[in-house]
Design a protein around this motif. Structure first.
Motif, mmCIF file in Angstrom:
data_model
loop_
_atom_site.group_PDB
_atom_site.id
_atom_site.type_symbol
_atom_site.label_atom_id
_atom_site.label_comp_id
_atom_site.label_asym_id
_atom_site.label_seq_id
_atom_site.Cartn_x
_atom_site.Cartn_y
_atom_site.Cartn_z
ATOM 1 N N PRO A 56 -6.861 2.150 -3.319
ATOM 2 C CA PRO A 56 -5.996 1.822 -4.355
ATOM 3 C C PRO A 56 -5.554 0.540 -4.497
ATOM 4 O O PRO A 56 -5.173 0.010 -3.419
ATOM 5 N N ASP A 57 -5.342 0.124 -5.503
ATOM 6 C CA ASP A 57 -4.442 -1.281 -5.815
ATOM 7 C C ASP A 57 -3.225 -1.121 -5.172
ATOM 8 O O ASP A 57 -2.446 -0.057 -5.303
ATOM 9 N N LEU A 58 -2.751 -2.319 -4.523
ATOM 10 C CA LEU A 58 -1.427 -2.267 -3.695
ATOM 11 C C LEU A 58 -0.471 -3.290 -4.386
ATOM 12 O O LEU A 58 0.653 -3.510 -3.995
ATOM 13 N N TYR A 59 -0.887 -4.091 -5.520
ATOM 14 C CA TYR A 59 -0.263 -4.966 -5.941
ATOM 15 C C TYR A 59 1.099 -4.415 -6.687
ATOM 16 O O TYR A 59 1.943 -5.400 -6.806
ATOM 17 N N TYR A 60 1.403 -3.208 -6.912
ATOM 18 C CA TYR A 60 2.655 -2.759 -7.299
ATOM 19 C C TYR A 60 3.127 -1.859 -6.446
ATOM 20 O O TYR A 60 3.810 -0.774 -6.691
ATOM 21 N N ALA A 61 2.671 -1.933 -4.997
ATOM 22 C CA ALA A 61 3.273 -0.846 -3.946
ATOM 23 C C ALA A 61 4.606 -0.779 -3.916
ATOM 24 O O ALA A 61 5.010 0.480 -3.614
ATOM 25 N N GLY A 62 5.328 -1.657 -4.225
ATOM 26 C CA GLY A 62 6.745 -1.844 -3.991
ATOM 27 C C GLY A 62 7.435 -0.761 -5.157
ATOM 28 O O GLY A 62 8.595 -0.336 -5.155
ATOM 29 N N ASP A 63 6.651 -0.577 -6.091
ATOM 30 C CA ASP A 63 7.409 0.375 -7.514
ATOM 31 C C ASP A 63 6.556 1.895 -7.156
ATOM 32 O O ASP A 63 6.983 2.457 -7.923
ATOM 33 N N LYS A 64 5.643 1.886 -6.288
ATOM 34 C CA LYS A 64 4.930 3.131 -5.977
ATOM 35 C C LYS A 64 5.554 4.134 -4.784
ATOM 36 O O LYS A 64 5.884 5.100 -5.237
ATOM 37 N N PHE A 65 5.584 3.324 -3.764
ATOM 38 C CA PHE A 65 5.669 4.132 -2.388
ATOM 39 C C PHE A 65 7.206 4.146 -1.924
ATOM 40 O O PHE A 65 7.960 3.364 -2.331
ATOM 41 N N ASN A 66 7.484 5.492 -1.232
ATOM 42 C CA ASN A 66 8.882 5.385 -0.400
ATOM 43 C C ASN A 66 8.590 4.633 0.908
ATOM 44 O O ASN A 66 7.739 5.143 1.592
ATOM 45 N N LYS A 67 9.291 3.591 1.376
ATOM 46 C CA LYS A 67 9.206 2.922 2.346
ATOM 47 C C LYS A 67 9.077 3.809 3.907
ATOM 48 O O LYS A 67 8.301 3.554 4.644
#
Length: 230
Positions: A56-67
């Motif tokens: 999957p694309d990760l360019y918006y990972a900071g808006d998607k995942f919990n750290k």
């Protein structure tokens, strides 16, 4: 060596080690992730991009995942998509239904703890264009008794997603860790309009009421991978 001198050297070493680890985050993404994931928004978001990508694309990972989930998962990855990123490529004919062809799937690399933490920091710094995710729309309420039925029966989510009870489909990512893995605003926004976030993804836009959207989001948020929400 005098104690204060040893302490100063140790502190300097720790600070240097920490700085190097933090600085290595983007480099880790480039060396370990970039070959399978888009770290910047692709110019081509048409169907052939979805067909060819390996992850999957990760360019918006900071808006998607919990750290916290990212840090743990990168150290010990467990497959999220049972049939890979594009399931048509990873299934074969079974006795009654298609089954996952495990021979076509590869394992995700594992990272050491320090590298996982640095990579997670770098991933959380990747955010999508303004407005990609609707922030603050999810009301964070307890799911109604109808929420599970919405997921399993009324809205067809079970056709593609599993919730860890041995049921559900294989073509989409599992959701029994959805609450640990995904930010509520992302879940809400993706259910509301998947193609806004991932233009050519095959998940349908459900055109559901705001109440149902809130309930489905609440249901997934409660799924922790440990015990399914009742």
């Amino acid at each position: 060596m005098k104690p204060y001198l040893f302490a100063a050297i140790s502190a300097g070493f720790l600070a240097t080690s920490f700085a190097a680890s933090a600085a290595d985050g983007p480099a880790i993404l480039e060396s370990k992730c970039a070959s399978c994931h888009a770290l910047t928004q692709p110019e081509n978001s048409a169907l052939d991009h979805v067909w060819e990508r390996k992850g999957p694309d990760l360019y918006y990972a900071g808006d998607k995942f919990n750290k916290p989930w990212l840090v743990e998962w990168l150290q010990d990855p467990i497959r999220i998509r049972p049939a890979g990123e594009f399931y048509f490529k990873h299934v074969k004919k079974g006795d009654k239904v298609d089954v996952v062809d495990e021979s076509t799937l590869t394992e995700h690399p594992k990272l050491a703890k320090a590298d996982a933490e640095a990579a997670a920091d770098a991933l959380m710094a990747l955010t999508g264009p303004e407005g990609l995710i609707e922030k603050g729309k999810f009301k964070d309420k307890k799911a109604s008794p109808m929420a599970k039925m919405l997921f399993t029966k009324l809205r067809g989510c079970y056709a593609c997603h599993s919730t860890g009870d041995g049921k559900g489909g294989l073509s989409g990512p599992e959701l029994h860790t959805g609450g640990e893995r995904l930010q509520p605003d992302f879940i809400y926004s993706y259910i509301k309009d998947p193609q806004k976030i991932d233009k050519s993804v095959w998940m349908p836009k459900l055109n559901i009421s705001e109440q149902d959207l809130q309930n489905l989001t609440s249901y997934i948020v409660q799924l922790s991978g440990k015990k399914e929400a009742k």
